[in-house]
Design a protein around this motif. Structure first.
Motif, PDB file in Angstrom:
ATOM      1  N   LEU A 106     -11.332 -16.783   4.694  1.00 13.25           N
ATOM      2  CA  LEU A 106     -10.108 -16.121   5.157  1.00 13.25           C
ATOM      3  C   LEU A 106     -10.348 -15.436   6.489  1.00 13.25           C
ATOM      4  CD1 LEU A 106      -7.185 -15.161   4.399  1.00 13.25           C
ATOM      5  CD2 LEU A 106      -8.242 -13.096   3.472  1.00 13.25           C
ATOM      6  N   VAL A 107      -9.361 -15.566   7.383  1.00 11.82           N
ATOM      7  CA  VAL A 107      -9.398 -14.835   8.650  1.00 11.82           C
ATOM      8  C   VAL A 107      -8.343 -13.740   8.585  1.00 11.82           C
ATOM      9  CG1 VAL A 107      -9.120 -14.987  11.153  1.00 11.82           C
ATOM     10  CG2 VAL A 107     -10.121 -16.896   9.893  1.00 11.82           C
ATOM     11  N   LEU A 108      -8.778 -12.517   8.789  1.00 13.27           N
ATOM     12  CA  LEU A 108      -7.846 -11.397   8.843  1.00 13.27           C
ATOM     13  C   LEU A 108      -7.478 -11.174  10.306  1.00 13.27           C
ATOM     14  CD1 LEU A 108      -9.604  -8.993   6.326  1.00 13.27           C
ATOM     15  CD2 LEU A 108      -7.556 -10.384   5.939  1.00 13.27           C
ATOM     16  N   VAL A 109      -6.209 -11.346  10.621  1.00 13.19           N
ATOM     17  CA  VAL A 109      -5.737 -11.165  11.992  1.00 13.19           C
ATOM     18  C   VAL A 109      -5.128  -9.775  12.088  1.00 13.19           C
ATOM     19  CG1 VAL A 109      -4.242 -12.042  13.816  1.00 13.19           C
ATOM     20  CG2 VAL A 109      -5.280 -13.633  12.179  1.00 13.19           C
ATOM     21  N   LEU A 110      -5.793  -8.913  12.832  1.00 15.27           N
ATOM     22  CA  LEU A 110      -5.310  -7.541  12.962  1.00 15.27           C
ATOM     23  C   LEU A 110      -4.232  -7.463  14.038  1.00 15.27           C
ATOM     24  CD1 LEU A 110      -7.747  -7.168  11.206  1.00 15.27           C
ATOM     25  CD2 LEU A 110      -8.416  -5.203  12.574  1.00 15.27           C
ATOM     26  N   VAL A 111      -3.141  -6.810  13.674  1.00 18.51           N
ATOM     27  CA  VAL A 111      -2.006  -6.644  14.582  1.00 18.51           C
ATOM     28  C   VAL A 111      -1.698  -5.154  14.631  1.00 18.51           C
ATOM     29  CG1 VAL A 111       0.470  -7.079  14.790  1.00 18.51           C
ATOM     30  CG2 VAL A 111      -1.055  -8.953  14.157  1.00 18.51           C
ATOM     31  N   ASP A 112      -1.491  -4.636  15.817  1.00 14.32           N
ATOM     32  CA  ASP A 112      -1.195  -3.210  15.970  1.00 14.32           C
ATOM     33  C   ASP A 112       0.150  -2.889  15.315  1.00 14.32           C
ATOM     34  OD1 ASP A 112      -0.319  -0.650  17.089  1.00 14.32           O
ATOM     35  OD2 ASP A 112      -1.966  -0.889  18.526  1.00 14.32           O
ATOM     36  N   GLY A 113       0.119  -2.027  14.299  1.00 16.75           N
ATOM     37  CA  GLY A 113       1.319  -1.715  13.534  1.00 16.75           C
ATOM     38  C   GLY A 113       2.386  -1.018  14.349  1.00 16.75           C
ATOM     39  N   GLU A 114       1.986  -0.400  15.431  1.00 22.20           N
ATOM     40  CA  GLU A 114       2.958   0.331  16.251  1.00 22.20           C
ATOM     41  C   GLU A 114       3.624  -0.581  17.276  1.00 22.20           C
ATOM     42  OE1 GLU A 114       1.288   3.290  18.847  1.00 22.20           O
ATOM     43  OE2 GLU A 114       3.061   4.574  18.688  1.00 22.20           O
ATOM     44  N   ILE A 115       2.860  -1.499  17.845  1.00 22.39           N
ATOM     45  CA  ILE A 115       3.399  -2.291  18.964  1.00 22.39           C
ATOM     46  C   ILE A 115       3.358  -3.813  18.767  1.00 22.39           C
ATOM     47  CG2 ILE A 115       2.854  -0.507  20.675  1.00 22.39           C
ATOM     48  CD1 ILE A 115       0.406  -2.310  21.429  1.00 22.39           C
ATOM     49  N   GLY A 116       2.687  -4.257  17.707  1.00 21.68           N
ATOM     50  CA  GLY A 116       2.486  -5.698  17.548  1.00 21.68           C
ATOM     51  C   GLY A 116       3.662  -6.408  16.915  1.00 21.68           C
ATOM     52  N   PRO A 117       3.635  -7.748  16.852  1.00 17.26           N
ATOM     53  CA  PRO A 117       2.568  -8.567  17.408  1.00 17.26           C
ATOM     54  C   PRO A 117       2.735  -8.785  18.908  1.00 17.26           C
ATOM     55  CG  PRO A 117       4.207  -9.995  16.392  1.00 17.26           C
ATOM     56  CD  PRO A 117       4.656  -8.576  16.156  1.00 17.26           C
ATOM     57  N   THR A 118       1.616  -8.871  19.610  1.00 15.01           N
ATOM     58  CA  THR A 118       1.656  -9.215  21.028  1.00 15.01           C
ATOM     59  C   THR A 118       1.719 -10.739  21.138  1.00 15.01           C
ATOM     60  OG1 THR A 118      -0.735  -9.450  21.246  1.00 15.01           O
ATOM     61  CG2 THR A 118       0.167  -7.236  21.570  1.00 15.01           C
ATOM     62  N   LYS A 119       1.940 -11.200  22.367  1.00 12.29           N
ATOM     63  CA  LYS A 119       1.993 -12.632  22.627  1.00 12.29           C
ATOM     64  C   LYS A 119       0.694 -13.319  22.185  1.00 12.29           C
ATOM     65  CE  LYS A 119       3.695 -15.032  26.656  1.00 12.29           C
ATOM     66  NZ  LYS A 119       3.930 -14.886  28.108  1.00 12.29           N
ATOM     67  N   LEU A 120      -0.429 -12.647  22.488  1.00 11.37           N
ATOM     68  CA  LEU A 120      -1.734 -13.224  22.116  1.00 11.37           C
ATOM     69  C   LEU A 120      -1.910 -13.275  20.604  1.00 11.37           C
ATOM     70  CD1 LEU A 120      -4.189 -11.650  24.729  1.00 11.37           C
ATOM     71  CD2 LEU A 120      -3.567 -14.060  24.520  1.00 11.37           C
ATOM     72  N   ASP A 121      -1.388 -12.253  19.895  1.00 13.57           N
ATOM     73  CA  ASP A 121      -1.456 -12.262  18.427  1.00 13.57           C
ATOM     74  C   ASP A 121      -0.713 -13.485  17.880  1.00 13.57           C
ATOM     75  OD1 ASP A 121      -2.749  -9.765  18.442  1.00 13.57           O
ATOM     76  OD2 ASP A 121      -0.857  -8.658  18.237  1.00 13.57           O
ATOM     77  N   VAL A 122       0.470 -13.713  18.426  1.00 10.47           N
ATOM     78  CA  VAL A 122       1.295 -14.832  17.950  1.00 10.47           C
ATOM     79  C   VAL A 122       0.603 -16.154  18.260  1.00 10.47           C
ATOM     80  CG1 VAL A 122       3.526 -16.020  18.189  1.00 10.47           C
ATOM     81  CG2 VAL A 122       3.444 -13.519  18.086  1.00 10.47           C
ATOM     82  N   GLN A 123       0.003 -16.230  19.454  1.00 14.63           N
ATOM     83  CA  GLN A 123      -0.758 -17.444  19.814  1.00 14.63           C
ATOM     84  C   GLN A 123      -1.882 -17.691  18.819  1.00 14.63           C
ATOM     85  OE1 GLN A 123      -2.431 -17.557  23.805  1.00 14.63           O
ATOM     86  NE2 GLN A 123      -0.390 -17.229  24.679  1.00 14.63           N
ATOM     87  N   MET A 124      -2.591 -16.629  18.469  1.00 12.64           N
ATOM     88  CA  MET A 124      -3.704 -16.747  17.521  1.00 12.64           C
ATOM     89  C   MET A 124      -3.181 -17.231  16.167  1.00 12.64           C
ATOM     90  SD  MET A 124      -6.832 -16.537  16.469  1.00 12.64           S
ATOM     91  CE  MET A 124      -7.870 -15.777  17.702  1.00 12.64           C
TER      92      MET A 124
END
Ligand code: GDP
Length: 192
Positions: A106-124
């Motif tokens: 499993l890969v846990l993808v951390l996303v900033d709860g205040e500002i996410g997801p960022t473009k890079l998060d979505v790409q990942m």
């Protein structure tokens, strides 16, 4: 119960990591709260500092549990200052690991709860799904969201990740919210 994580090794290439029966990897944008979360899960202040030591931030850092299961802390993405060549190296290292690592559950993808997801998060997230790599989103720093805004923020973050709110783990390393649930979940996953 805290995860009894012990630092084992850092490597540039996944082939240089020890074999594992089961593994969970942490990935996320720099500053997303990855070190703080790993420290909170282990209830050790300094543990993931290993990963933040200059020279080690760009490596795969592996920790082991008494069960034999392992945790890998992947280098953070999205440093604006990193030159293109280094970014390409990061990509090759991470993508090689994610696609070829035996035992990775499993890969846990951390996303900033205040500002996410960022473009890079979505790409990942898109890349992981496209390549069939099992992943779960962990929303960090939720203590930074006012309780009056929390419901809307959760909805927005989940929609941004194309997920249901219930599929996401919501945590605060500083306040401890969601940490016990995550410890239990990871201990179960990391017990062969
Ligand atoms: P990393 O670069 O992803 O390893 O991020 P760090 O764990 O070093 O955290 C980045 C910044 O966010 C630091 O200033 C932390 O104190 C802060 N931070 C991390 N987790 C939390 C949290 O749960 N709540 C709050 N309010 N701040 C956090």
């Amino acid at each position: 119960m805290p995860l009894q994580l012990t630092f084992v090794t850092s490597a540039k290439h996944h082939a240089d990591l020890p074999d594992t029966p089961c593994e969970v990897a942490f990935v996320g944008r720099s500053n997303v709260g990855k070190s703080s979360l790993i420290n909170a899960l282990a209830n050790q202040r300094q543990l993931a500092r290993v990963s933040n030591t200059p020279g080690r931030t760009q490596l795969l850092n592996l920790f082991v549990l008494p069960t034999g299961g392992t945790v890998v802390d992947l280098p953070g993405y999205g440093y604006a200052k990193v030159p293109g060549r280094e970014r390409a190296g990061w990509r090759a290292m991470i993508e090689g690991y994610l696609l070829e690592r035996e035992g990775l559950d499993l890969v846990l993808v951390l996303v900033d709860g205040e500002i996410g997801p960022t473009k890079l998060d979505v790409q990942m997230l898109d890349w992981l799904s496209a390549n069939g790599v099992p992943n779960t989103v962990v929303a960090t720093k939720i203590d930074k969201v006012k309780s009056s805004k929390l419901a809307a923020r959760r909805k927005e973050l989940a929609a941004g990740c194309s997920l249901e709110q219930g599929d996401i783990m919501w945590v605060s390393a500083s306040k401890g919210a969601g940490i016990e649930a995550m410890q239990r979940h990871l201990l179960a996953l990391l017990t062969p």
